[in-house]
Every structure is written in C-alpha cells, then in structure tokens.
Motif scaffolding. Structure first.
Motif, PDB file in Angstrom:
ATOM      1  N   ASN A 274    -128.812 -48.725 -23.332  1.00 47.67           N
ATOM      2  CA  ASN A 274    -127.233 -48.962 -23.780  1.00 47.67           C
ATOM      3  C   ASN A 274    -127.118 -49.732 -24.860  1.00 47.67           C
ATOM      4  O   ASN A 274    -126.054 -50.283 -24.875  1.00 47.67           O
ATOM      5  CB  ASN A 274    -126.462 -49.347 -22.318  1.00 47.67           C
ATOM      6  N   ALA A 275    -128.053 -50.361 -25.277  1.00 51.82           N
ATOM      7  CA  ALA A 275    -127.912 -51.399 -26.314  1.00 51.82           C
ATOM      8  C   ALA A 275    -128.392 -50.728 -27.732  1.00 51.82           C
ATOM      9  O   ALA A 275    -128.674 -49.643 -27.715  1.00 51.82           O
ATOM     10  CB  ALA A 275    -129.087 -52.661 -26.104  1.00 51.82           C
ATOM     11  N   LEU A 276    -127.757 -51.480 -28.746  1.00 53.40           N
ATOM     12  CA  LEU A 276    -127.875 -50.560 -30.007  1.00 53.40           C
ATOM     13  C   LEU A 276    -129.257 -51.344 -30.809  1.00 53.40           C
ATOM     14  O   LEU A 276    -129.360 -52.211 -31.336  1.00 53.40           O
ATOM     15  CB  LEU A 276    -126.751 -51.039 -31.073  1.00 53.40           C
ATOM     16  N   THR A 277    -130.349 -50.599 -30.191  1.00 48.90           N
ATOM     17  CA  THR A 277    -131.751 -51.061 -30.659  1.00 48.90           C
ATOM     18  C   THR A 277    -132.494 -49.878 -31.343  1.00 48.90           C
ATOM     19  O   THR A 277    -132.213 -48.683 -30.962  1.00 48.90           O
ATOM     20  CB  THR A 277    -132.363 -51.879 -29.650  1.00 48.90           C
TER      21      THR A 277
ATOM     22  N   LYS B  64    -127.854 -45.176 -26.655  1.00 42.20           N
ATOM     23  CA  LYS B  64    -126.214 -45.599 -27.165  1.00 42.20           C
ATOM     24  C   LYS B  64    -126.143 -45.334 -28.701  1.00 42.20           C
ATOM     25  O   LYS B  64    -125.171 -44.769 -29.059  1.00 42.20           O
ATOM     26  CB  LYS B  64    -126.203 -47.003 -26.815  1.00 42.20           C
ATOM     27  N   ALA B  65    -127.220 -45.584 -29.521  1.00 36.76           N
ATOM     28  CA  ALA B  65    -127.169 -45.379 -31.005  1.00 36.76           C
ATOM     29  C   ALA B  65    -127.069 -43.857 -31.213  1.00 36.76           C
ATOM     30  O   ALA B  65    -126.294 -43.415 -32.129  1.00 36.76           O
ATOM     31  CB  ALA B  65    -128.454 -46.057 -31.368  1.00 36.76           C
ATOM     32  N   ALA B  66    -127.799 -43.116 -30.451  1.00 37.64           N
ATOM     33  CA  ALA B  66    -127.809 -41.910 -30.356  1.00 37.64           C
ATOM     34  C   ALA B  66    -126.299 -41.123 -30.281  1.00 37.64           C
ATOM     35  O   ALA B  66    -125.965 -40.089 -30.999  1.00 37.64           O
ATOM     36  CB  ALA B  66    -128.810 -40.749 -29.551  1.00 37.64           C
ATOM     37  N   GLU B  67    -125.556 -41.650 -29.121  1.00 38.13           N
ATOM     38  CA  GLU B  67    -124.213 -41.355 -29.029  1.00 38.13           C
ATOM     39  C   GLU B  67    -123.425 -41.373 -30.301  1.00 38.13           C
ATOM     40  O   GLU B  67    -122.670 -40.681 -30.603  1.00 38.13           O
ATOM     41  CB  GLU B  67    -123.636 -42.115 -27.935  1.00 38.13           C
ATOM     42  N   SER B  68    -123.511 -42.839 -31.038  1.00 39.94           N
ATOM     43  CA  SER B  68    -122.844 -43.071 -32.176  1.00 39.94           C
ATOM     44  C   SER B  68    -123.332 -42.089 -33.332  1.00 39.94           C
ATOM     45  O   SER B  68    -122.299 -41.941 -34.147  1.00 39.94           O
ATOM     46  CB  SER B  68    -123.212 -44.545 -32.590  1.00 39.94           C
ATOM     47  N   LEU B  69    -124.481 -41.442 -33.366  1.00 40.06           N
ATOM     48  CA  LEU B  69    -124.673 -40.783 -34.378  1.00 40.06           C
ATOM     49  C   LEU B  69    -124.528 -39.365 -34.104  1.00 40.06           C
ATOM     50  O   LEU B  69    -124.765 -38.509 -34.926  1.00 40.06           O
ATOM     51  CB  LEU B  69    -126.255 -41.123 -34.723  1.00 40.06           C
ATOM     52  N   ASP B  70    -123.837 -39.227 -32.952  1.00 40.06           N
ATOM     53  CA  ASP B  70    -123.773 -37.782 -32.424  1.00 40.06           C
ATOM     54  C   ASP B  70    -124.934 -36.676 -32.700  1.00 40.06           C
ATOM     55  O   ASP B  70    -124.908 -35.764 -33.097  1.00 40.06           O
ATOM     56  CB  ASP B  70    -122.504 -36.994 -33.195  1.00 40.06           C
ATOM     57  N   MET B  71    -126.149 -37.265 -31.945  1.00 42.82           N
ATOM     58  CA  MET B  71    -127.332 -36.419 -31.950  1.00 42.82           C
ATOM     59  C   MET B  71    -127.977 -36.290 -30.646  1.00 42.82           C
ATOM     60  O   MET B  71    -128.920 -35.832 -30.616  1.00 42.82           O
ATOM     61  CB  MET B  71    -128.369 -37.259 -32.873  1.00 42.82           C
ATOM     62  N   LEU B  72    -127.200 -36.432 -29.505  1.00 40.33           N
ATOM     63  CA  LEU B  72    -127.396 -36.349 -28.311  1.00 40.33           C
ATOM     64  C   LEU B  72    -128.172 -34.944 -27.912  1.00 40.33           C
ATOM     65  O   LEU B  72    -129.166 -34.672 -27.420  1.00 40.33           O
ATOM     66  CB  LEU B  72    -126.685 -36.808 -27.219  1.00 40.33           C
ATOM     67  N   LYS B  73    -127.209 -33.856 -28.554  1.00 37.70           N
ATOM     68  CA  LYS B  73    -127.574 -32.306 -28.163  1.00 37.70           C
ATOM     69  C   LYS B  73    -128.837 -31.904 -29.043  1.00 37.70           C
ATOM     70  O   LYS B  73    -129.463 -31.200 -28.283  1.00 37.70           O
ATOM     71  CB  LYS B  73    -126.324 -31.621 -28.563  1.00 37.70           C
ATOM     72  N   THR B  74    -128.930 -32.292 -30.333  1.00 37.15           N
ATOM     73  CA  THR B  74    -130.043 -31.834 -31.135  1.00 37.15           C
ATOM     74  C   THR B  74    -131.357 -32.918 -30.559  1.00 37.15           C
ATOM     75  O   THR B  74    -132.528 -32.367 -30.783  1.00 37.15           O
ATOM     76  CB  THR B  74    -129.711 -32.068 -32.499  1.00 37.15           C
ATOM     77  N   GLY B  75    -131.085 -34.103 -30.669  1.00 38.90           N
ATOM     78  CA  GLY B  75    -132.140 -34.927 -29.903  1.00 38.90           C
ATOM     79  C   GLY B  75    -132.925 -35.435 -31.481  1.00 38.90           C
ATOM     80  O   GLY B  75    -133.679 -36.543 -31.215  1.00 38.90           O
ATOM     81  N   VAL B  76    -132.838 -34.585 -32.456  1.00 39.47           N
ATOM     82  CA  VAL B  76    -133.475 -35.187 -33.960  1.00 39.47           C
ATOM     83  C   VAL B  76    -132.477 -35.037 -34.768  1.00 39.47           C
ATOM     84  O   VAL B  76    -131.713 -33.799 -34.828  1.00 39.47           O
ATOM     85  CB  VAL B  76    -134.783 -34.366 -34.161  1.00 39.47           C
TER      86      VAL B  76
ATOM     87  N   ASN C  50    -126.405 -40.626 -40.020  1.00 40.67           N
ATOM     88  CA  ASN C  50    -127.128 -39.315 -39.876  1.00 40.67           C
ATOM     89  C   ASN C  50    -126.418 -38.456 -41.024  1.00 40.67           C
ATOM     90  O   ASN C  50    -125.474 -38.547 -41.311  1.00 40.67           O
ATOM     91  CB  ASN C  50    -126.176 -39.020 -38.427  1.00 40.67           C
ATOM     92  N   LEU C  51    -127.415 -37.787 -41.708  1.00 39.60           N
ATOM     93  CA  LEU C  51    -126.757 -37.017 -42.954  1.00 39.60           C
ATOM     94  C   LEU C  51    -126.276 -35.732 -42.596  1.00 39.60           C
ATOM     95  O   LEU C  51    -125.863 -35.374 -43.716  1.00 39.60           O
ATOM     96  CB  LEU C  51    -128.181 -37.105 -43.788  1.00 39.60           C
ATOM     97  N   ASP C  52    -126.403 -35.442 -41.369  1.00 40.01           N
ATOM     98  CA  ASP C  52    -125.569 -34.009 -41.064  1.00 40.01           C
ATOM     99  C   ASP C  52    -124.222 -34.213 -40.845  1.00 40.01           C
ATOM    100  O   ASP C  52    -123.272 -33.388 -41.317  1.00 40.01           O
ATOM    101  CB  ASP C  52    -126.337 -33.519 -39.818  1.00 40.01           C
ATOM    102  N   ASN C  53    -123.788 -35.377 -40.565  1.00 32.51           N
ATOM    103  CA  ASN C  53    -122.254 -35.549 -40.116  1.00 32.51           C
ATOM    104  C   ASN C  53    -121.720 -36.909 -40.855  1.00 32.51           C
ATOM    105  O   ASN C  53    -120.501 -37.128 -40.419  1.00 32.51           O
ATOM    106  CB  ASN C  53    -122.151 -35.589 -38.816  1.00 32.51           C
ATOM    107  N   GLY C  54    -122.519 -37.938 -41.329  1.00 33.19           N
ATOM    108  CA  GLY C  54    -121.847 -38.966 -42.149  1.00 33.19           C
ATOM    109  C   GLY C  54    -121.800 -40.284 -41.252  1.00 33.19           C
ATOM    110  O   GLY C  54    -121.450 -41.315 -41.605  1.00 33.19           O
ATOM    111  N   GLN C  55    -122.009 -39.943 -39.741  1.00 30.54           N
ATOM    112  CA  GLN C  55    -121.543 -41.234 -39.070  1.00 30.54           C
ATOM    113  C   GLN C  55    -122.815 -42.186 -39.049  1.00 30.54           C
ATOM    114  O   GLN C  55    -124.124 -41.737 -39.215  1.00 30.54           O
ATOM    115  CB  GLN C  55    -121.428 -40.409 -37.555  1.00 30.54           C
ATOM    116  N   SER C  56    -122.509 -43.170 -38.801  1.00 30.55           N
ATOM    117  CA  SER C  56    -123.562 -44.273 -38.895  1.00 30.55           C
ATOM    118  C   SER C  56    -123.389 -45.483 -37.908  1.00 30.55           C
ATOM    119  O   SER C  56    -122.170 -45.376 -37.166  1.00 30.55           O
ATOM    120  CB  SER C  56    -123.659 -45.253 -40.315  1.00 30.55           C
ATOM    121  N   VAL C  57    -124.602 -46.164 -37.566  1.00 29.40           N
ATOM    122  CA  VAL C  57    -124.465 -47.154 -36.568  1.00 29.40           C
ATOM    123  C   VAL C  57    -125.549 -48.366 -36.994  1.00 29.40           C
ATOM    124  O   VAL C  57    -126.406 -47.897 -37.714  1.00 29.40           O
ATOM    125  CB  VAL C  57    -124.878 -46.548 -35.210  1.00 29.40           C
TER     126      VAL C  57
END
Length: 133
Positions: free
Chosen positions: A65-68, A112-124, A84-91
């Motif tokens: 849950n930390a941004l590491t 937690k960082a993956a949530e911010s990047l909206d990559m939880l579903k894809t994993g990569v 994230n180059l697919d959606n422009g979101q960054s952390v």
C-alpha cells in the motif's frame, strides 16, 4: 601493544563495513549523480499481496500500500516518476527493492502504484521511468 593496534584497526574496518550495503551508500540514501538523469521506457509489472511484509533488498518491509518500486540498478531512495504510456497516468515512487527479475521489464511497482497507473487488470504496462532531482 602493536597487536592491540592491529586488532582495533581491523575492528573499526569491520564496523564501518556493516553500516553500508554493497553499493557503498547507507540504506535510504542515493547518489544523485547516478540517479539524476535516468530515463527509460519499457514494461512495468507490479507485486503485492504475496510479498507484503517480506523484507526488501534495502532492508525495509515491503508494503503493497506504499508508493514504492523495485529497480535493478537505481540507488535505494531514488524517487522516480512512472508514466503509463497507454493512458498517460503517472505516479511518483521510491526505489526500495531490486528487480524485476522477469525478462523485458524495467520496473516492478507496488500494488498501490499499479492502482494509480490503472494497470491492475493487465498486470503489465508500457511505461516511461524518469528520475526526479
């Protein structure tokens, strides 16, 4: 007397060696001359529940849950922006572990960082990683 001096010198060298990791810098610090201009693009993955609470390479406990993040070469404590180059979101995350160990990936971020990047579903996800000064 001379033998005692040699023992004291060896003991002080041993103690000095215990305060720094292999990279030569104390845990949690970084050499900005090494990390200051880092920029790379590649694939990111994330790690979470299975590693939560385990010790990281920096010696601290992994907190999903930390941004590491884990990086192969950047010094511990380096702050990087991951976009994230697919959606422009960054952390912004702090490097506190080594990895990723999967071929073709340049960084592993916390859940937690993956949530911010909206990559939880894809994993990569394709990302840009830039060190901050």
């Amino acid at each position: 007397m001379r033998g005692l001096s040699i023992v004291l010198v060896l003991f002080s060298l041993l103690l000095a060696g215990c305060s720094t990791p292999r990279g030569g810098l104390p845990y949690g610090s970084y050499d900005s001359s090494v990390a200051g201009d880092y920029r790379a693009e590649g694939k990111a993955s994330y790690y979470g529940r299975a590693h939560h609470g385990n010790k990281t390479a920096s010696g601290e406990r992994f907190d999903q849950n930390a941004l590491t993040a884990a990086h192969r070469t950047l010094p511990f404590g380096t702050m990087v922006r991951v976009t994230n180059l697919d959606n422009g979101q960054s952390v912004v995350v702090r490097i506190n572990d080594r990895g990723p160990f999967a071929r073709g990936r340049i960084i592993d971020v916390s859940r937690k960082a993956a949530e911010s990047l909206d990559m939880l579903k894809t994993g990569v996800a394709p990302v840009r990683v830039e060190s901050l000064k």
